[in-house]
Design a protein around this motif. Structure first.
Motif, PDB file in Angstrom:
ATOM      1  N   VAL A  43       0.828  -1.211   0.000  1.00 27.88           N
ATOM      2  CA  VAL A  43       0.000   0.000   0.000  1.00 27.88           C
ATOM      3  C   VAL A  43       0.857   1.254   0.000  1.00 27.88           C
ATOM      4  O   VAL A  43       0.476   2.289  -0.550  1.00 27.88           O
ATOM      5  CB  VAL A  43      -0.946  -0.047   1.224  1.00 27.88           C
ATOM      6  CG1 VAL A  43      -1.581   1.288   1.474  1.00 27.88           C
ATOM      7  CG2 VAL A  43      -2.012  -1.066   0.999  1.00 27.88           C
ATOM      8  N   GLN A  47       0.907   5.589  -2.028  1.00 28.65           N
ATOM      9  CA  GLN A  47       0.606   6.628  -1.051  1.00 28.65           C
ATOM     10  C   GLN A  47       1.654   7.715  -1.028  1.00 28.65           C
ATOM     11  O   GLN A  47       1.341   8.863  -0.733  1.00 28.65           O
ATOM     12  CB  GLN A  47       0.471   6.013   0.335  1.00 28.65           C
ATOM     13  CG  GLN A  47      -0.925   5.522   0.633  1.00 28.65           C
ATOM     14  CD  GLN A  47      -1.050   5.088   2.057  1.00 28.65           C
ATOM     15  OE1 GLN A  47      -0.061   4.850   2.718  1.00 28.65           O
ATOM     16  NE2 GLN A  47      -2.259   4.982   2.532  1.00 28.65           N
ATOM     17  N   GLN A  78      -0.179  14.052   2.969  1.00 28.74           N
ATOM     18  CA  GLN A  78      -0.007  12.609   2.815  1.00 28.74           C
ATOM     19  C   GLN A  78       1.254  12.135   3.512  1.00 28.74           C
ATOM     20  O   GLN A  78       1.255  11.093   4.169  1.00 28.74           O
ATOM     21  CB  GLN A  78       0.046  12.262   1.325  1.00 28.74           C
ATOM     22  CG  GLN A  78      -0.120  10.796   1.043  1.00 28.74           C
ATOM     23  CD  GLN A  78      -1.533  10.333   1.236  1.00 28.74           C
ATOM     24  OE1 GLN A  78      -2.459  11.109   1.112  1.00 28.74           O
ATOM     25  NE2 GLN A  78      -1.700   9.077   1.562  1.00 28.74           N
ATOM     26  N   THR A  81       0.435  12.095   7.296  1.00 29.55           N
ATOM     27  CA  THR A  81      -0.591  11.213   7.833  1.00 29.55           C
ATOM     28  C   THR A  81      -0.348   9.737   7.543  1.00 29.55           C
ATOM     29  O   THR A  81      -0.746   8.898   8.340  1.00 29.55           O
ATOM     30  CB  THR A  81      -1.960  11.592   7.271  1.00 29.55           C
ATOM     31  OG1 THR A  81      -1.883  11.584   5.855  1.00 29.55           O
ATOM     32  CG2 THR A  81      -2.378  12.947   7.743  1.00 29.55           C
ATOM     33  N   ALA A  85      -1.040   6.553  10.137  1.00 21.78           N
ATOM     34  CA  ALA A  85      -2.059   5.540   9.845  1.00 21.78           C
ATOM     35  C   ALA A  85      -1.423   4.155   9.757  1.00 21.78           C
ATOM     36  O   ALA A  85      -1.978   3.178  10.288  1.00 21.78           O
ATOM     37  CB  ALA A  85      -2.769   5.885   8.543  1.00 21.78           C
ATOM     38  N   MET A  88      -0.744   2.915  13.259  1.00 22.20           N
ATOM     39  CA  MET A  88      -1.955   2.474  13.962  1.00 22.20           C
ATOM     40  C   MET A  88      -2.427   1.123  13.441  1.00 22.20           C
ATOM     41  O   MET A  88      -2.781   0.234  14.215  1.00 22.20           O
ATOM     42  CB  MET A  88      -3.061   3.506  13.789  1.00 22.20           C
ATOM     43  CG  MET A  88      -2.761   4.861  14.360  1.00 22.20           C
ATOM     44  SD  MET A  88      -2.765   4.891  16.118  1.00 22.20           S
ATOM     45  CE  MET A  88      -4.501   4.788  16.446  1.00 22.20           C
ATOM     46  N   ALA A  92      -2.463  -2.273  15.671  1.00 22.39           N
ATOM     47  CA  ALA A  92      -3.710  -3.014  15.885  1.00 22.39           C
ATOM     48  C   ALA A  92      -3.575  -4.441  15.350  1.00 22.39           C
ATOM     49  O   ALA A  92      -4.066  -5.392  15.976  1.00 22.39           O
ATOM     50  CB  ALA A  92      -4.866  -2.300  15.198  1.00 22.39           C
TER      51      ALA A  92
ATOM     52  N   THR B  37      -9.249  -2.135   5.831  1.00 20.55           N
ATOM     53  CA  THR B  37      -8.717  -0.773   5.978  1.00 20.55           C
ATOM     54  C   THR B  37      -7.622  -0.499   4.956  1.00 20.55           C
ATOM     55  O   THR B  37      -7.573   0.579   4.359  1.00 20.55           O
ATOM     56  CB  THR B  37      -8.165  -0.606   7.392  1.00 20.55           C
ATOM     57  OG1 THR B  37      -9.174  -0.952   8.320  1.00 20.55           O
ATOM     58  CG2 THR B  37      -7.720   0.790   7.624  1.00 20.55           C
ATOM     59  N   ILE B  38      -6.763  -1.485   4.773  1.00 17.24           N
ATOM     60  CA  ILE B  38      -5.674  -1.312   3.810  1.00 17.24           C
ATOM     61  C   ILE B  38      -6.228  -1.181   2.394  1.00 17.24           C
ATOM     62  O   ILE B  38      -5.781  -0.349   1.606  1.00 17.24           O
ATOM     63  CB  ILE B  38      -4.694  -2.480   3.948  1.00 17.24           C
ATOM     64  CG1 ILE B  38      -3.999  -2.391   5.302  1.00 17.24           C
ATOM     65  CG2 ILE B  38      -3.683  -2.481   2.851  1.00 17.24           C
ATOM     66  CD1 ILE B  38      -3.160  -3.568   5.600  1.00 17.24           C
ATOM     67  N   ASP B  41      -7.427   2.225   1.980  1.00 17.24           N
ATOM     68  CA  ASP B  41      -6.328   3.166   1.739  1.00 17.24           C
ATOM     69  C   ASP B  41      -5.968   3.204   0.262  1.00 17.24           C
ATOM     70  O   ASP B  41      -5.782   4.292  -0.313  1.00 17.24           O
ATOM     71  CB  ASP B  41      -5.113   2.746   2.558  1.00 17.24           C
ATOM     72  CG  ASP B  41      -5.112   3.387   3.921  1.00 17.24           C
ATOM     73  OD1 ASP B  41      -5.868   4.365   4.101  1.00 17.24           O
ATOM     74  OD2 ASP B  41      -4.367   2.933   4.785  1.00 17.24           O
ATOM     75  N   VAL B  42      -5.868   2.022  -0.346  1.00 16.32           N
ATOM     76  CA  VAL B  42      -5.548   1.976  -1.779  1.00 16.32           C
ATOM     77  C   VAL B  42      -6.642   2.665  -2.580  1.00 16.32           C
ATOM     78  O   VAL B  42      -6.376   3.415  -3.515  1.00 16.32           O
ATOM     79  CB  VAL B  42      -5.361   0.512  -2.224  1.00 16.32           C
ATOM     80  CG1 VAL B  42      -5.145   0.444  -3.725  1.00 16.32           C
ATOM     81  CG2 VAL B  42      -4.197  -0.100  -1.517  1.00 16.32           C
ATOM     82  N   THR B  45      -6.383   6.480  -2.201  1.00 13.60           N
ATOM     83  CA  THR B  45      -5.260   7.000  -2.970  1.00 13.60           C
ATOM     84  C   THR B  45      -5.548   6.965  -4.460  1.00 13.60           C
ATOM     85  O   THR B  45      -5.174   7.874  -5.206  1.00 13.60           O
ATOM     86  CB  THR B  45      -4.010   6.175  -2.661  1.00 13.60           C
ATOM     87  OG1 THR B  45      -3.898   6.026  -1.254  1.00 13.60           O
ATOM     88  CG2 THR B  45      -2.784   6.864  -3.185  1.00 13.60           C
ATOM     89  N   SER B  71      -7.172  13.441   0.879  1.00 17.25           N
ATOM     90  CA  SER B  71      -5.966  12.902   1.492  1.00 17.25           C
ATOM     91  C   SER B  71      -6.054  12.946   3.015  1.00 17.25           C
ATOM     92  O   SER B  71      -5.367  12.183   3.684  1.00 17.25           O
ATOM     93  CB  SER B  71      -4.739  13.673   1.018  1.00 17.25           C
ATOM     94  OG  SER B  71      -4.757  14.971   1.565  1.00 17.25           O
ATOM     95  N   LEU B  72      -6.899  13.806   3.568  1.00 19.63           N
ATOM     96  CA  LEU B  72      -7.081  13.812   5.024  1.00 19.63           C
ATOM     97  C   LEU B  72      -8.168  12.837   5.465  1.00 19.63           C
ATOM     98  O   LEU B  72      -8.064  12.228   6.528  1.00 19.63           O
ATOM     99  CB  LEU B  72      -7.438  15.225   5.499  1.00 19.63           C
ATOM    100  CG  LEU B  72      -6.287  16.202   5.410  1.00 19.63           C
ATOM    101  CD1 LEU B  72      -6.741  17.583   5.795  1.00 19.63           C
ATOM    102  CD2 LEU B  72      -5.170  15.761   6.308  1.00 19.63           C
ATOM    103  N   PHE B  75      -6.942   9.273   5.891  1.00 13.87           N
ATOM    104  CA  PHE B  75      -6.192   9.112   7.141  1.00 13.87           C
ATOM    105  C   PHE B  75      -7.137   8.915   8.314  1.00 13.87           C
ATOM    106  O   PHE B  75      -6.962   7.990   9.129  1.00 13.87           O
ATOM    107  CB  PHE B  75      -5.319  10.347   7.350  1.00 13.87           C
ATOM    108  CG  PHE B  75      -4.801  10.489   8.744  1.00 13.87           C
ATOM    109  CD1 PHE B  75      -3.843   9.608   9.232  1.00 13.87           C
ATOM    110  CD2 PHE B  75      -5.249  11.491   9.571  1.00 13.87           C
ATOM    111  CE1 PHE B  75      -3.362   9.739  10.516  1.00 13.87           C
ATOM    112  CE2 PHE B  75      -4.778  11.628  10.850  1.00 13.87           C
ATOM    113  CZ  PHE B  75      -3.827  10.747  11.325  1.00 13.87           C
ATOM    114  N   SER B  78      -8.792   5.330   8.214  1.00 12.26           N
ATOM    115  CA  SER B  78      -7.980   4.175   8.591  1.00 12.26           C
ATOM    116  C   SER B  78      -7.605   4.223  10.065  1.00 12.26           C
ATOM    117  O   SER B  78      -7.555   3.188  10.725  1.00 12.26           O
ATOM    118  CB  SER B  78      -6.734   4.107   7.713  1.00 12.26           C
ATOM    119  OG  SER B  78      -6.025   5.297   7.812  1.00 12.26           O
ATOM    120  N   VAL B  79      -7.381   5.410  10.613  1.00 17.76           N
ATOM    121  CA  VAL B  79      -7.038   5.498  12.036  1.00 17.76           C
ATOM    122  C   VAL B  79      -8.226   5.092  12.898  1.00 17.76           C
ATOM    123  O   VAL B  79      -8.078   4.374  13.894  1.00 17.76           O
ATOM    124  CB  VAL B  79      -6.551   6.922  12.378  1.00 17.76           C
ATOM    125  CG1 VAL B  79      -6.552   7.137  13.875  1.00 17.76           C
ATOM    126  CG2 VAL B  79      -5.168   7.126  11.852  1.00 17.76           C
ATOM    127  N   ALA B  82      -8.619   1.297  12.711  1.00 18.05           N
ATOM    128  CA  ALA B  82      -7.555   0.599  13.429  1.00 18.05           C
ATOM    129  C   ALA B  82      -7.697   0.784  14.932  1.00 18.05           C
ATOM    130  O   ALA B  82      -7.293  -0.083  15.710  1.00 18.05           O
ATOM    131  CB  ALA B  82      -6.190   1.116  12.969  1.00 18.05           C
TER     132      ALA B  82
END
Lengths: 133, 126
Positions: A43, A47, A78, A81, A85, A88, A92, B37-38, B41-42, B45, B71-72, B75, B78-79, B82
């Motif tokens: 990933v 990013q 990016q 953050t 992320a 975290m 987890a 979650t991952i 993220d992809v 993006t 982009s925020l 984040f 995912s936080v 998690a």
């Protein structure tokens, strides 16, 4: 269209293609890789590097100061953050048992303190028995 | 020149679309919330990349604030997952996929074991 603009457009196209290819490779990696940490590794590429390439491509196309500032803001957010992320998510995953302990070289998250290298006490020299007469 | 750039944009759009589709497949398969979650993220993006591609193609800057917000938001998403949704109780998946429902059978949806979130969540909070 002058020659300089053509050069900028070609550079922008190269950057856009590379960034899109990195996003595609992340999709392949997140589908094909076997466990959580490997997927996190896949990933990371779009990013950071992919996003920087795409934003560079857009900046080369737009060629104006405010647009470049906003694009730099995207990259800065990016870069700020995504490590948080990832930390975290990785923590987890560690706490819910999705990380195999034998994969780790250094384990900073478990509660067990690292075993210090126990100094070997100097072995006293064993007195050699006198040879029997 | 514009045809060359149009070709580049089409190829990049196809690559981004393929990456997003593979990420969606990973989100569906799971198997855990962190894997989803991952995948998200992809996907985020890739959406940012698609917006950037549109801005580069049309040479207009209206899309750029949306990229900042996206982009925020990725984040935060995912936080939050998690932090608060990573621990899944045994036998009770947070998201029941059709495959999981078929594997469990049709009749045990009602008598699934009760969720005990308090006992399981202590590991996730600090």
């Amino acid at each position: 269209m002058s020659a300089g603009e053509i050069v900028l457009d070609v550079l922008a196209g190269i950057c856009l293609l590379l960034g899109a290819f990195l996003a595609f490779s992340a999709g392949v990696g997140v589908l094909r890789f076997g466990h959580l940490l490997a997927r996190m590794h896949a990933v990371t590429k779009p990013q950071v590097l992919g996003l920087i390439l795409l934003m560079t491509g857009v900046a080369l196309r737009l060629r104006s100061g405010p647009a470049v500032a906003v694009l730099a803001l995207v990259v800065a957010f990016q870069l700020l953050t995504s490590p948080v992320a990832a930390h975290m998510v990785g923590r987890a995953g560690f706490r819910t048992g999705k990380v195999r302990p034998e994969d780790l070289d250094v384990d900073d998250l478990s509660d067990a303190p690292p075993t210090p290298p126990t100094p070997q006490p100097p072995t006293p020299p064993t007195p050699t028995p006198p040879p029997p007469r | 020149m514009s045809t060359v750039l149009g070709t580049v944009v089409v190829i990049a759009a196809v690559l981004l679309l393929a990456g997003a589709a593979l990420a969606v497949v990973r989100i569906e398969r799971g198997p855990s919330m962190l894997d989803r979650t991952i995948g998200l993220d992809v996907l985020t993006t890739t959406i940012v990349g698609a917006g950037a591609l549109e801005a580069a193609w049309s040479r207009r800057a209206e899309m750029l604030p949306i990229l900042v917000v996206l982009s925020l938001v990725g984040f935060v998403g995912s936080v939050v997952v998690a932090r608060f949704a990573a621990v899944e109780p045994e036998g009770e998946a947070l998201v029941r996929t059709p495959r999981a429902l078929r594997e469990d059978g049709d009749d045990d949806v009602d008598d699934a074991p009760a969720v005990e979130p308090r006992a399981d969540r202590e590991g996730a909070d600090e």
